[in-house]
Design a protein around this motif. Structure first.
Motif, PDB file in Angstrom:
ATOM      1  N   LEU A  15       0.665  -0.777  -0.142  1.00 38.88           N
ATOM      2  CA  LEU A  15       0.498  -0.347  -0.060  1.00 38.88           C
ATOM      3  C   LEU A  15       0.462   1.576  -0.327  1.00 38.88           C
ATOM      4  O   LEU A  15       0.546   2.200  -0.243  1.00 38.88           O
ATOM      5  N   GLU A  16       1.852   1.220   0.501  1.00 42.12           N
ATOM      6  CA  GLU A  16       2.605   2.333   0.650  1.00 42.12           C
ATOM      7  C   GLU A  16       3.336   2.654  -0.432  1.00 42.12           C
ATOM      8  O   GLU A  16       3.245   3.906  -0.985  1.00 42.12           O
ATOM      9  N   SER A  17       3.812   1.813  -1.079  1.00 43.27           N
ATOM     10  CA  SER A  17       4.844   2.039  -2.705  1.00 43.27           C
ATOM     11  C   SER A  17       3.011   2.693  -3.843  1.00 43.27           C
ATOM     12  O   SER A  17       3.529   2.898  -4.717  1.00 43.27           O
ATOM     13  N   THR A  18       2.330   1.892  -3.370  1.00 41.54           N
ATOM     14  CA  THR A  18       0.950   2.377  -4.682  1.00 41.54           C
ATOM     15  C   THR A  18       0.655   3.622  -4.027  1.00 41.54           C
ATOM     16  O   THR A  18       0.578   4.146  -5.122  1.00 41.54           O
ATOM     17  N   ALA A  19       0.575   3.977  -2.973  1.00 36.31           N
ATOM     18  CA  ALA A  19       0.180   5.058  -2.458  1.00 36.31           C
ATOM     19  C   ALA A  19       1.280   6.678  -3.397  1.00 36.31           C
ATOM     20  O   ALA A  19       0.927   7.833  -3.726  1.00 36.31           O
ATOM     21  N   THR A  20       2.274   5.954  -2.742  1.00 39.44           N
ATOM     22  CA  THR A  20       3.746   7.153  -3.586  1.00 39.44           C
ATOM     23  C   THR A  20       3.515   6.650  -5.112  1.00 39.44           C
ATOM     24  O   THR A  20       3.547   7.896  -5.968  1.00 39.44           O
ATOM     25  N   ALA A  21       3.072   5.991  -6.292  1.00 37.68           N
ATOM     26  CA  ALA A  21       3.357   5.858  -7.295  1.00 37.68           C
ATOM     27  C   ALA A  21       1.867   7.157  -7.554  1.00 37.68           C
ATOM     28  O   ALA A  21       1.870   6.960  -8.884  1.00 37.68           O
ATOM     29  N   LEU A  22       0.625   7.251  -6.733  1.00 31.75           N
ATOM     30  CA  LEU A  22      -0.340   7.197  -7.002  1.00 31.75           C
ATOM     31  C   LEU A  22      -0.178   9.431  -7.258  1.00 31.75           C
ATOM     32  O   LEU A  22      -0.265  10.060  -7.490  1.00 31.75           O
ATOM     33  N   GLU A  23       0.504   9.788  -5.724  1.00 36.27           N
ATOM     34  CA  GLU A  23       0.543  10.831  -5.577  1.00 36.27           C
ATOM     35  C   GLU A  23       2.144  11.542  -6.222  1.00 36.27           C
ATOM     36  O   GLU A  23       1.956  12.437  -6.785  1.00 36.27           O
ATOM     37  N   GLN A  24       3.186  11.051  -6.482  1.00 31.61           N
ATOM     38  CA  GLN A  24       3.876  10.953  -7.393  1.00 31.61           C
ATOM     39  C   GLN A  24       3.943  10.615  -8.723  1.00 31.61           C
ATOM     40  O   GLN A  24       5.090  11.014  -9.533  1.00 31.61           O
ATOM     41  N   GLN A  25       3.474  10.017  -9.153  1.00 29.50           N
ATOM     42  CA  GLN A  25       2.852   9.362 -10.379  1.00 29.50           C
ATOM     43  C   GLN A  25       3.737   8.700 -11.160  1.00 29.50           C
ATOM     44  O   GLN A  25       4.442   9.537 -12.296  1.00 29.50           O
ATOM     45  N   VAL A  26       4.626   7.872 -10.390  1.00 29.38           N
ATOM     46  CA  VAL A  26       5.564   6.878 -11.265  1.00 29.38           C
ATOM     47  C   VAL A  26       5.517   5.408 -10.469  1.00 29.38           C
ATOM     48  O   VAL A  26       4.457   5.492 -10.549  1.00 29.38           O
ATOM     49  N   PRO A  27       5.658   5.040 -11.493  1.00 28.41           N
ATOM     50  CA  PRO A  27       5.668   3.456 -11.395  1.00 28.41           C
ATOM     51  C   PRO A  27       5.789   2.411 -10.420  1.00 28.41           C
ATOM     52  O   PRO A  27       6.176   2.956  -9.436  1.00 28.41           O
ATOM     53  N   CYS A  28       4.831   1.888 -10.277  1.00 31.66           N
ATOM     54  CA  CYS A  28       4.991   0.521  -8.844  1.00 31.66           C
ATOM     55  C   CYS A  28       4.768  -0.653  -9.876  1.00 31.66           C
ATOM     56  O   CYS A  28       4.156  -1.281  -9.823  1.00 31.66           O
ATOM     57  N   GLN A  29       6.231  -1.370  -9.066  1.00 33.20           N
ATOM     58  CA  GLN A  29       6.521  -2.475 -10.232  1.00 33.20           C
ATOM     59  C   GLN A  29       6.316  -2.809 -11.391  1.00 33.20           C
ATOM     60  O   GLN A  29       5.950  -3.906 -11.806  1.00 33.20           O
ATOM     61  N   GLY A  30       6.683  -2.004 -11.903  1.00 34.62           N
ATOM     62  CA  GLY A  30       6.042  -1.193 -13.487  1.00 34.62           C
ATOM     63  C   GLY A  30       5.212  -1.080 -14.524  1.00 34.62           C
ATOM     64  O   GLY A  30       4.583  -1.136 -15.367  1.00 34.62           O
ATOM     65  N   TRP A  31       4.070  -0.908 -12.777  1.00 31.40           N
ATOM     66  CA  TRP A  31       2.481  -0.270 -13.267  1.00 31.40           C
ATOM     67  C   TRP A  31       3.074   1.941 -13.322  1.00 31.40           C
ATOM     68  O   TRP A  31       3.059   1.722 -12.072  1.00 31.40           O
ATOM     69  N   MET A  32       1.991   1.961 -14.416  1.00 39.51           N
ATOM     70  CA  MET A  32       1.769   3.106 -14.177  1.00 39.51           C
ATOM     71  C   MET A  32       0.496   3.909 -13.878  1.00 39.51           C
ATOM     72  O   MET A  32      -0.417   3.149 -14.899  1.00 39.51           O
ATOM     73  N   PRO A  33       0.385   4.629 -12.883  1.00 43.22           N
ATOM     74  CA  PRO A  33      -1.146   5.286 -12.806  1.00 43.22           C
ATOM     75  C   PRO A  33      -1.507   6.137 -13.872  1.00 43.22           C
ATOM     76  O   PRO A  33      -0.926   7.190 -13.742  1.00 43.22           O
ATOM     77  N   VAL A  34      -2.738   6.061 -14.500  1.00 46.68           N
ATOM     78  CA  VAL A  34      -3.300   6.928 -15.165  1.00 46.68           C
ATOM     79  C   VAL A  34      -4.983   6.743 -15.192  1.00 46.68           C
ATOM     80  O   VAL A  34      -5.578   5.866 -15.385  1.00 46.68           O
ATOM     81  N   VAL A  35      -5.427   7.857 -14.989  1.00 46.80           N
ATOM     82  CA  VAL A  35      -6.799   8.541 -14.667  1.00 46.80           C
ATOM     83  C   VAL A  35      -7.591   8.664 -15.803  1.00 46.80           C
ATOM     84  O   VAL A  35      -7.095   9.627 -16.622  1.00 46.80           O
ATOM     85  N   GLU A  36      -8.543   8.081 -16.183  1.00 49.90           N
ATOM     86  CA  GLU A  36      -9.048   8.361 -17.629  1.00 49.90           C
ATOM     87  C   GLU A  36     -10.973   9.054 -17.380  1.00 49.90           C
ATOM     88  O   GLU A  36     -11.209   7.682 -16.424  1.00 49.90           O
ATOM     89  N   ASN A  37     -11.328   9.809 -17.565  1.00 52.00           N
ATOM     90  CA  ASN A  37     -12.928   9.742 -17.137  1.00 52.00           C
ATOM     91  C   ASN A  37     -13.521   9.036 -14.723  1.00 52.00           C
ATOM     92  O   ASN A  37     -14.170   8.649 -15.431  1.00 52.00           O
ATOM     93  N   GLY A  38     -12.574   9.929 -14.927  1.00 53.42           N
ATOM     94  CA  GLY A  38     -12.915   9.343 -13.684  1.00 53.42           C
ATOM     95  C   GLY A  38     -12.466   7.891 -13.087  1.00 53.42           C
ATOM     96  O   GLY A  38     -12.877   7.582 -11.415  1.00 53.42           O
ATOM     97  N   LEU A  39     -11.759   7.107 -13.630  1.00 49.86           N
ATOM     98  CA  LEU A  39     -11.124   5.867 -13.436  1.00 49.86           C
ATOM     99  C   LEU A  39      -9.605   5.392 -13.493  1.00 49.86           C
ATOM    100  O   LEU A  39      -9.038   5.862 -14.712  1.00 49.86           O
ATOM    101  N   LEU A  40      -9.518   5.087 -12.213  1.00 50.68           N
ATOM    102  CA  LEU A  40      -7.746   4.861 -12.173  1.00 50.68           C
ATOM    103  C   LEU A  40      -7.505   3.521 -12.934  1.00 50.68           C
ATOM    104  O   LEU A  40      -8.240   2.840 -12.841  1.00 50.68           O
ATOM    105  N   ARG A  41      -6.938   3.066 -13.950  1.00 47.89           N
ATOM    106  CA  ARG A  41      -5.584   2.575 -14.294  1.00 47.89           C
ATOM    107  C   ARG A  41      -4.482   2.637 -14.867  1.00 47.89           C
ATOM    108  O   ARG A  41      -3.994   3.430 -14.218  1.00 47.89           O
ATOM    109  N   TRP A  42      -3.717   1.317 -14.619  1.00 46.79           N
ATOM    110  CA  TRP A  42      -1.984   0.575 -14.893  1.00 46.79           C
ATOM    111  C   TRP A  42      -2.107   0.680 -15.883  1.00 46.79           C
ATOM    112  O   TRP A  42      -2.630  -0.820 -16.202  1.00 46.79           O
ATOM    113  N   ASP A  43      -0.894   1.435 -16.611  1.00 42.69           N
ATOM    114  CA  ASP A  43      -0.452   0.830 -16.958  1.00 42.69           C
ATOM    115  C   ASP A  43       0.601   0.119 -16.900  1.00 42.69           C
ATOM    116  O   ASP A  43       1.964   0.508 -16.658  1.00 42.69           O
ATOM    117  N   TYR A  44       1.209  -0.650 -18.128  1.00 45.21           N
ATOM    118  CA  TYR A  44       2.777  -1.721 -17.836  1.00 45.21           C
ATOM    119  C   TYR A  44       3.839  -0.765 -18.507  1.00 45.21           C
ATOM    120  O   TYR A  44       3.997  -0.690 -20.064  1.00 45.21           O
TER     121      TYR A  44
END
Length: 196
Positions: free
Chosen positions: A165-194
């Motif tokens: 959860l800490e690495s996930t939260a950091t990825a979201l807040e800093q917009q950095v990859p987590c385990q190779g997955w990058m957070p992306v938001v589209e139309n209010g939905l969070l998805r993860w691009d590898y």
């Protein structure tokens, strides 16, 4: 930081940036349901797994998915037990070929293995047959998070739910990859691009 404090970071971020995703999570199942699920697995669950299910009960069954974890949706406590039982049964022949349940369960938590063991408690699903699970075997890494592939085999991902959860939260807040997955938001939905 604790399981709860890191979860709060994730939910707060989703409420601000991906509100549809935040709205897709169900409220906690209650302590009695969690203890019943633990008893059904015949495993002693680590404290962090109890804390995890004290925060939510997975996502709603209809679309859109609540992909608050890197490419994974948290699953309900009931689905965790059902999925575990199904995967143990599906992979039993492979378990037997690798030396049997008792032998493999005696290996320390985090040890990579090409089958699904009763010690694995699923907590997240990618919707395509891969799962995140808590490894309840003993050893220094007891309670670690492994990824189980639908093709067979586990890979160690994090040492604990709090670390995940800490690495996930950091990825979201800093917009950095987590385990190779990058957070992306589209139309209010969070998805993860590898992005390896």
């Amino acid at each position: 930081m604790s399981v709860e404090s890191n979860w709060v970071r994730i939910i707060r971020w989703c409420e601000q940036h991906a509100p549809t995703t935040a709205s897709r999570l169900r409220p906690p199942p209650g302590r009695q349901a969690v203890h019943a699920a633990e008893a059904a697995t015949d495993r002693l669950w680590p404290a962090q797994l109890h804390e995890w299910f004290a925060l939510h009960n997975g996502g709603f069954d209809s679309q859109p998915d609540a992909l608050v974890l890197p490419s994974n949706e948290p699953i309900s406590v009931a689905l965790a037990v059902r999925t575990r039982d199904e995967l143990v049964e599906i992979w039993q022949d492979n378990t037997d070929d690798l030396g049997g349940t008792e032998t493999l369960m005696a290996q320390p938590a985090g040890t990579e293995i090409e089958t699904f063991l009763p010690a694995f408690i699923p907590i997240g699903s990618d919707g395509a047959g891969d799962y995140l699970a808590v490894d309840t075997r003993g050893g220094d890494r007891a309670g670690c998070i492994v990824e189980f592939s639908k093709y067979g085999g586990t890979a160690l991902c994090w040492d604990s739910i709090a670390d995940m959860l800490e690495s996930t939260a950091t990825a979201l807040e800093q917009q950095v990859p987590c385990q190779g997955w990058m957070p992306v938001v589209e139309n209010g939905l969070l998805r993860w691009d590898y992005r390896p």
